[in-house]
Design an enzyme around this catalytic site. Structure first.
Site, PDB file in Angstrom:
ATOM      1  N   TYR A 131       1.122  -0.918  -0.139  1.00  0.00           N
ATOM      2  CA  TYR A 131      -0.352  -0.270  -0.008  1.00  0.00           C
ATOM      3  C   TYR A 131       1.358   0.987   0.195  1.00  0.00           C
ATOM      4  CZ  TYR A 131      -3.710   3.054   2.621  1.00  0.00           C
ATOM      5  OH  TYR A 131      -3.608   4.529   2.552  1.00  0.00           O
ATOM      6  N   PRO A 134      -3.551  12.859   5.405  1.00  0.00           N
ATOM      7  CA  PRO A 134      -4.737  12.509   6.732  1.00  0.00           C
ATOM      8  C   PRO A 134      -3.430  11.264   7.195  1.00  0.00           C
ATOM      9  CG  PRO A 134      -5.791  11.798   4.331  1.00  0.00           C
ATOM     10  CD  PRO A 134      -3.717  11.961   4.077  1.00  0.00           C
TER      11      PRO A 134
END
Ligand SMILES: NC(=O)c1ccc[n+]([C@@H]2O[C@H](COP(=O)([O-])OP(=O)(O)OC[C@H]3O[C@@H](n4cnc5c(N)ncnc54)[C@H](OP(=O)(O)O)[C@@H]3O)[C@@H](O)[C@H]2O)c1
Length: 324
Positions: free
Chosen positions: A146, A173
């Site tokens: 990822y 974030p």
């Protein structure tokens, strides 16, 4: 370069519009007057187009002809799912990101805001981490697939700017939570999985078993705060370099502290056990929001306790439709 879009009200395509962050942006746009006169906002889910597939991606862009894109769609999951499926996370996310960015470019989309994540930062690093450090070393082993796919969005944004002058940028974030999150105990994010676990334990009169020691520290951002910040980035932020969208370092809490807030919000009075035989993941990944603060010194984040309470209330009221 594809045909340029004429100036006028924005037509914003939000990929991943049915997820945690997408739903928060939709809420801000529709319920908090986030939408301006003449603007059109389109929220896509994987049912509208599987963005792993280039043909479906192009068809979605042809249909909606966006001027702006908020790119949230990603294969995402909790720690344990990442550890099992690094290859899937790598390949699917590389494809999704390349399909979206290249199609946006070919169709003359003037601005794209993508979503990176603070968990893609180098594992061995100094703290606090800031935006300049994304590529300084390998990410944590648990989610390297990822992480590398996400890091490439930043590389690609720079390349679109260098070669074509495109304003494609990204936010970073920290841990997001809120209504519409994935509350799955197996595959959800830490806070939402813990909300579901605590809710179940209360119903069944059993203890809550927390994976790991409870010691790792995290900065949690309420999805609605993130939604407001992403809309600000779309309208005002003109850098290609990403910006960390997070509460400050002083608002970092341990998993144990978060569990206590959840127990209080759900009025859970039973025992809480910490299973130290299970992996803790990264012990901390403290991120600096100094850059964000330079732009928005007065932005008010929802206090964590209040945001956890609102999320728990949403989960209890929407248990039948929540992702569990
Ligand atoms: N949640 C966090 O803590 C966190 C932290 C940092 C960064 N981020 C980033 O924020 C973004 C949004 O995350 P989230 O938490 O909102 O995730 P989420 O709730 O799991 O939502 C994921 C979204 O992506 C869509 N999607 C997944 N695979 C797709 C595909 N193949 N084609 C088209 N759409 C697809 C999903 O559509 P369906 O609903 O149809 O499945 C859903 O709308 C992601 O880029 C994520 O990496 C999240």
């Amino acid at each position: 370069m594809g045909s340029e879009i004429k100036a006028g009200p924005m037509r914003v395509l939000v990929t991943g519009g049915s997820g945690l962050v997408g739903k928060a942006i939709e809420h801000v746009v529709q319920q908090e007057c986030g939408k301006r006169e003449g603007e059109e906002w389109i929220f896509l889910s994987s049912k509208d187009a599987d963005l792993v597939d280039l043909g479906q991606t192009r068809a979605a862009f042809e249909k909606h002809r966006p001027t702006h894109v908020i790119h949230l769609a990603a294969k995402v999951g909790g720690l344990y799912l990442h550890m099992r499926e690094n290859l899937h996370f790598l390949r699917d996310n590389i494809k999704i990101n390349d399909n979206v960015l290249q199609t946006a470019h070919e169709m003359g989309v003037t601005k794209v805001v993508s979503c990176l994540s603070s968990c893609i930062f180098p594992d061995k690093t100094t703290y606090p981490i800031d935006e300049t450090m994304i590529h300084n070393g390998p990410p944590h082993d648990s989610n390297f697939g990822y992480s590398h796919a996400k890091r490439m969005i930043d590389v690609q944004n720079r390349a679109y700017f260098q070669q074509y002058g495109r304003l494609y940028t990204a936010v970073i974030p920290t841990n997001v939570f809120g209504p519409h999150d994935n509350f799955s105990i197996e595959n959800g994010h830490v806070l939402s999985a813990l909300i579901n676990k605590t809710y179940k334990a209360k119903k069944e009169g059993t203890p809550v078993n927390v994976c790991g020691s409870g010691a790792p520290r995290r900065q949690f951002i309420y999805s609605l705060d993130l939604g407001r910040l992403i809309i600000w980035v779309l309208r005002e932020y003109e850098e290609i370099d990403p910006v960390i969208t997070s509460v400050g370092e002083e608002d970092e809490v341990s998993i144990k502290e978060a569990v206590d807030m959840i127990a209080q919000a759900l009025d859970f009075k039973g025992e809480i056990h910490f299973d130290t035989s299970l992996s803790d993941g990264q012990l901390k990944k403290t991120a600096s929001n100094a850059k964000l603060r330079r732009y928005l010194p007065d932005f008010t984040f929802t206090p964590l306790k209040e945001a956890i309470k609102m999320t728990c209330d949403w989960f209890v009221a929407n248990y039948n439709i929540a992702r569990t």
